[in-house]
Design an enzyme around this catalytic site. Structure first.
Site, PDB file in Angstrom:
ATOM      1  CG  ASN A 166      -0.445  -0.349   2.504  1.00  0.00           C
ATOM      2  OD1 ASN A 166       0.602  -0.984   2.611  1.00  0.00           O
ATOM      3  ND2 ASN A 166      -1.126   0.059   3.541  1.00  0.00           N
ATOM      4  CB  ILE A 167       1.634   3.670  -2.334  1.00  0.00           C
ATOM      5  CG1 ILE A 167       2.543   2.489  -2.688  1.00  0.00           C
ATOM      6  CG2 ILE A 167       2.380   4.998  -2.493  1.00  0.00           C
ATOM      7  CD1 ILE A 167       2.964   2.437  -4.152  1.00  0.00           C
TER       8      ILE A 167
ATOM      9  CD  GLU B  37      -5.492  -5.782  -1.268  1.00  0.00           C
ATOM     10  OE1 GLU B  37      -4.913  -4.678  -1.212  1.00  0.00           O
ATOM     11  OE2 GLU B  37      -6.242  -6.209  -0.386  1.00  0.00           O
TER      12      GLU B  37
ATOM     13  CB  CYS C 157     -10.864  -2.303   0.399  1.00  0.00           C
ATOM     14  SG  CYS C 157     -10.313  -1.661  -1.191  1.00  0.00           S
TER      15      CYS C 157
ATOM     16  CB  CYS D 200      -8.804  -4.405  -3.762  1.00  0.00           C
ATOM     17  SG  CYS D 200      -7.627  -3.086  -3.368  1.00  0.00           S
TER      18      CYS D 200
END
Ligand code: THU
Length: 132
Positions: free
Chosen positions: A44-45, A57, A86, A89
């Site tokens: 995650n970014i 993802e 989530c 995604c």
């Protein structure tokens, strides 16, 4: 756990090392296998403009698609507590791989879910709805 899941789980765990998470401090790692066997990792970014954050993802997915893959058979996602992918995604994955096997769990190897994406996104809306 079968060896493919074990391998992708380690790739996902390794990917969490690169997570950019100054706001949530919640690392997520993903490993997505294309049907040709190539595995794409993601973390995650986050972003100071919070909604601009991208999940692990989707990072894995966009890396893969941008490198020419459109068919996938296995996704492994790890978090510290086994949190699930989530909705955004799930939807983006459904576009390319409605039958994808999804495994998510924690970083100690405990699996919380191992099953088809369609169980996580029942009655998903996809390309077939648009006759594609
Ligand atoms: N996150 C993911 O990377 N994947 C998910 O499916 C759930 C949430 C990230 C986004 C954000 O960086 C952090 O987890 C907390 O929401």
């Amino acid at each position: 756990m079968d060896s493919a899941v074990e391998r992708l789980m380690q790739i996902a765990i390794d990917a969490t090392e690169h997570a950019y998470i100054p706001y949530s401090e919640y690392p997520v790692g993903a490993a997505l296998r294309a049907v040709d066997g190539v595995v794409f990792s993601g973390c995650n970014i986050e972003n100071a403009a919070y909604p601009s954050t991208i999940c692990a993802e989707r990072v894995a997915l966009v890396k893969a698609v941008s490198e020419g893959r459109r068919a996938f058979d296995l996704l492994v996602v790890v978090t510290r507590d086994g949190g699930s992918p989530c909705g955004t995604c799930r939807q983006m994955l459904y576009e390319f791989a409605p039958d994808l096997r999804v495994v998510f769990g924690d970083m100690n190897g405990q699996v919380m879910f191992d099953g088809p994406l369609s169980d996580l996104l029942p009655y998903g809306f996809g390309p077939s709805n648009l006759d594609k």
